[in-house]
Scaffold this motif. Structure first.
Motif, PDB file in Angstrom:
ATOM      1  N   THR A 153      -2.081 -47.354  13.971  1.00  0.00           N
ATOM      2  CA  THR A 153      -3.046 -46.420  14.529  1.00  0.00           C
ATOM      3  C   THR A 153      -3.801 -45.784  13.378  1.00  0.00           C
ATOM      4  O   THR A 153      -3.196 -45.192  12.496  1.00  0.00           O
ATOM      5  CB  THR A 153      -2.335 -45.314  15.341  1.00  0.00           C
ATOM      6  OG1 THR A 153      -1.581 -45.922  16.374  1.00  0.00           O
ATOM      7  CG2 THR A 153      -3.338 -44.354  15.930  1.00  0.00           C
ATOM      8  N   LEU A 154      -5.102 -45.943  13.381  1.00  0.00           N
ATOM      9  CA  LEU A 154      -5.948 -45.320  12.374  1.00  0.00           C
ATOM     10  C   LEU A 154      -6.735 -44.214  13.047  1.00  0.00           C
ATOM     11  O   LEU A 154      -7.291 -44.403  14.119  1.00  0.00           O
ATOM     12  CB  LEU A 154      -6.926 -46.331  11.773  1.00  0.00           C
ATOM     13  CG  LEU A 154      -6.331 -47.491  11.004  1.00  0.00           C
ATOM     14  CD1 LEU A 154      -7.441 -48.423  10.541  1.00  0.00           C
ATOM     15  CD2 LEU A 154      -5.529 -47.013   9.824  1.00  0.00           C
ATOM     16  N   LYS A 155      -6.747 -43.058  12.413  1.00  0.00           N
ATOM     17  CA  LYS A 155      -7.563 -41.987  12.962  1.00  0.00           C
ATOM     18  C   LYS A 155      -8.070 -41.112  11.828  1.00  0.00           C
ATOM     19  O   LYS A 155      -7.410 -40.936  10.815  1.00  0.00           O
ATOM     20  CB  LYS A 155      -6.791 -41.164  13.983  1.00  0.00           C
ATOM     21  CG  LYS A 155      -5.541 -40.519  13.471  1.00  0.00           C
ATOM     22  CD  LYS A 155      -4.825 -39.791  14.599  1.00  0.00           C
ATOM     23  CE  LYS A 155      -3.513 -39.232  14.110  1.00  0.00           C
ATOM     24  NZ  LYS A 155      -2.828 -38.493  15.153  1.00  0.00           N
ATOM     25  N   ALA A 156      -9.258 -40.609  12.026  1.00  0.00           N
ATOM     26  CA  ALA A 156      -9.873 -39.731  11.042  1.00  0.00           C
ATOM     27  C   ALA A 156      -9.272 -38.337  11.165  1.00  0.00           C
ATOM     28  O   ALA A 156      -8.775 -37.941  12.213  1.00  0.00           O
ATOM     29  CB  ALA A 156     -11.374 -39.676  11.261  1.00  0.00           C
ATOM     30  N   SER A 157      -9.336 -37.620  10.062  1.00  0.00           N
ATOM     31  CA  SER A 157      -8.799 -36.266  10.044  1.00  0.00           C
ATOM     32  C   SER A 157      -9.616 -35.443   9.062  1.00  0.00           C
ATOM     33  O   SER A 157     -10.229 -35.984   8.143  1.00  0.00           O
ATOM     34  CB  SER A 157      -7.342 -36.303   9.609  1.00  0.00           C
ATOM     35  OG  SER A 157      -6.822 -35.001   9.497  1.00  0.00           O
ATOM     36  N   HIS A 158      -9.613 -34.159   9.274  1.00  0.00           N
ATOM     37  CA  HIS A 158     -10.199 -33.279   8.268  1.00  0.00           C
ATOM     38  C   HIS A 158      -9.258 -33.260   7.068  1.00  0.00           C
ATOM     39  O   HIS A 158      -8.202 -33.882   7.089  1.00  0.00           O
ATOM     40  CB  HIS A 158     -10.408 -31.881   8.846  1.00  0.00           C
ATOM     41  CG  HIS A 158     -11.472 -31.851   9.892  1.00  0.00           C
ATOM     42  ND1 HIS A 158     -12.812 -31.927   9.595  1.00  0.00           N
ATOM     43  CD2 HIS A 158     -11.392 -31.785  11.246  1.00  0.00           C
ATOM     44  CE1 HIS A 158     -13.505 -31.893  10.715  1.00  0.00           C
ATOM     45  NE2 HIS A 158     -12.671 -31.807  11.741  1.00  0.00           N
ATOM     46  N   CYS A 159      -9.586 -32.554   6.058  1.00  0.00           N
ATOM     47  CA  CYS A 159      -8.813 -32.547   4.819  1.00  0.00           C
ATOM     48  C   CYS A 159      -7.319 -32.358   5.088  1.00  0.00           C
ATOM     49  O   CYS A 159      -6.904 -31.448   5.790  1.00  0.00           O
ATOM     50  CB  CYS A 159      -9.324 -31.451   3.888  1.00  0.00           C
ATOM     51  SG  CYS A 159      -8.543 -31.524   2.264  1.00  0.00           S
ATOM     52  N   MET A 160      -6.524 -33.257   4.514  1.00  0.00           N
ATOM     53  CA  MET A 160      -5.069 -33.218   4.677  1.00  0.00           C
ATOM     54  C   MET A 160      -4.375 -32.772   3.393  1.00  0.00           C
ATOM     55  O   MET A 160      -3.159 -32.849   3.281  1.00  0.00           O
ATOM     56  CB  MET A 160      -4.559 -34.606   5.069  1.00  0.00           C
ATOM     57  CG  MET A 160      -5.078 -35.067   6.392  1.00  0.00           C
ATOM     58  SD  MET A 160      -4.803 -36.823   6.797  1.00  0.00           S
ATOM     59  CE  MET A 160      -3.317 -37.281   6.014  1.00  0.00           C
ATOM     60  N   GLY A 161      -5.120 -32.377   2.400  1.00  0.00           N
ATOM     61  CA  GLY A 161      -4.506 -31.994   1.136  1.00  0.00           C
ATOM     62  C   GLY A 161      -5.491 -32.137  -0.001  1.00  0.00           C
ATOM     63  O   GLY A 161      -6.652 -31.781   0.133  1.00  0.00           O
ATOM     64  N   PRO A 162      -5.037 -32.716  -1.087  1.00  0.00           N
ATOM     65  CA  PRO A 162      -5.871 -32.802  -2.304  1.00  0.00           C
ATOM     66  C   PRO A 162      -6.964 -33.854  -2.196  1.00  0.00           C
ATOM     67  O   PRO A 162      -6.932 -34.884  -2.851  1.00  0.00           O
ATOM     68  CB  PRO A 162      -4.851 -33.149  -3.386  1.00  0.00           C
ATOM     69  CG  PRO A 162      -3.774 -33.887  -2.663  1.00  0.00           C
ATOM     70  CD  PRO A 162      -3.704 -33.261  -1.290  1.00  0.00           C
ATOM     71  N   CYS A 163      -7.941 -33.589  -1.366  1.00  0.00           N
ATOM     72  CA  CYS A 163      -9.019 -34.549  -1.118  1.00  0.00           C
ATOM     73  C   CYS A 163      -9.837 -34.855  -2.377  1.00  0.00           C
ATOM     74  O   CYS A 163     -10.423 -35.925  -2.481  1.00  0.00           O
ATOM     75  CB  CYS A 163      -9.941 -34.042  -0.015  1.00  0.00           C
ATOM     76  SG  CYS A 163      -9.112 -33.839   1.563  1.00  0.00           S
ATOM     77  N   CYS A 164      -9.864 -33.943  -3.308  1.00  0.00           N
ATOM     78  CA  CYS A 164     -10.642 -34.176  -4.529  1.00  0.00           C
ATOM     79  C   CYS A 164     -10.040 -35.303  -5.371  1.00  0.00           C
ATOM     80  O   CYS A 164     -10.705 -35.850  -6.237  1.00  0.00           O
ATOM     81  CB  CYS A 164     -10.775 -32.898  -5.340  1.00  0.00           C
ATOM     82  SG  CYS A 164      -9.215 -32.224  -5.921  1.00  0.00           S
ATOM     83  N   ASP A 165      -8.793 -35.674  -5.094  1.00  0.00           N
ATOM     84  CA  ASP A 165      -8.143 -36.768  -5.818  1.00  0.00           C
ATOM     85  C   ASP A 165      -8.366 -38.121  -5.165  1.00  0.00           C
ATOM     86  O   ASP A 165      -7.886 -39.128  -5.658  1.00  0.00           O
ATOM     87  CB  ASP A 165      -6.633 -36.514  -5.914  1.00  0.00           C
ATOM     88  CG  ASP A 165      -6.299 -35.296  -6.761  1.00  0.00           C
ATOM     89  OD1 ASP A 165      -7.098 -34.962  -7.652  1.00  0.00           O
ATOM     90  OD2 ASP A 165      -5.251 -34.690  -6.520  1.00  0.00           O
ATOM     91  N   GLY A 166      -9.046 -38.160  -4.036  1.00  0.00           N
ATOM     92  CA  GLY A 166      -9.287 -39.402  -3.310  1.00  0.00           C
ATOM     93  C   GLY A 166      -8.829 -39.264  -1.875  1.00  0.00           C
ATOM     94  O   GLY A 166      -8.447 -38.192  -1.424  1.00  0.00           O
ATOM     95  N   VAL A 167      -8.833 -40.367  -1.168  1.00  0.00           N
ATOM     96  CA  VAL A 167      -8.426 -40.376   0.238  1.00  0.00           C
ATOM     97  C   VAL A 167      -6.936 -40.077   0.346  1.00  0.00           C
ATOM     98  O   VAL A 167      -6.134 -40.505  -0.486  1.00  0.00           O
ATOM     99  CB  VAL A 167      -8.749 -41.748   0.872  1.00  0.00           C
ATOM    100  CG1 VAL A 167      -8.198 -41.856   2.275  1.00  0.00           C
ATOM    101  CG2 VAL A 167     -10.256 -41.987   0.859  1.00  0.00           C
ATOM    102  N   VAL A 168      -6.584 -39.326   1.377  1.00  0.00           N
ATOM    103  CA  VAL A 168      -5.187 -38.999   1.664  1.00  0.00           C
ATOM    104  C   VAL A 168      -4.803 -39.752   2.936  1.00  0.00           C
ATOM    105  O   VAL A 168      -5.569 -39.788   3.893  1.00  0.00           O
ATOM    106  CB  VAL A 168      -5.009 -37.476   1.878  1.00  0.00           C
ATOM    107  CG1 VAL A 168      -3.572 -37.139   2.199  1.00  0.00           C
ATOM    108  CG2 VAL A 168      -5.482 -36.705   0.647  1.00  0.00           C
ATOM    109  N   ALA A 169      -3.624 -40.386   2.935  1.00  0.00           N
ATOM    110  CA  ALA A 169      -3.172 -41.131   4.110  1.00  0.00           C
ATOM    111  C   ALA A 169      -1.704 -40.851   4.374  1.00  0.00           C
ATOM    112  O   ALA A 169      -0.928 -40.664   3.436  1.00  0.00           O
ATOM    113  CB  ALA A 169      -3.379 -42.621   3.888  1.00  0.00           C
TER     114      ALA A 169
END
Length: 62
Positions: free
Chosen positions: A14-30
């Motif tokens: 299941t893939l879903k978009a989310s608002h910022c989950m943490g250190p977004c400035c370091d790249g994508v968070v999954a």
């Protein structure tokens, strides 16, 4: 989504978009199976997918 479909995992992932989950400035968070990964980019997404997602799928089929 392309990697999920290419490996025939559409019914398992299941893939879903989310608002910022943490250190977004370091790249994508999954999140994969309740484990958080940071720093994912176009340069390392294939390696990340093979190491974390495909490994999880193969572990579940054993």
């Amino acid at each position: 989504m392309n990697l999920v479909n290419e490996h025939g995992l559409g019914n398992l992932a299941t893939l879903k978009a989310s608002h910022c989950m943490g250190p977004c400035c370091d790249g994508v968070v999954a999140d994969v199976d309740e484990k958080r990964f940071t720093g994912i980019s176009t340069k390392n997404v294939d390696e990340f997918f093979m190491r974390e997602v495909l490994k999880l799928e193969s572990d579940q089929t054993l």
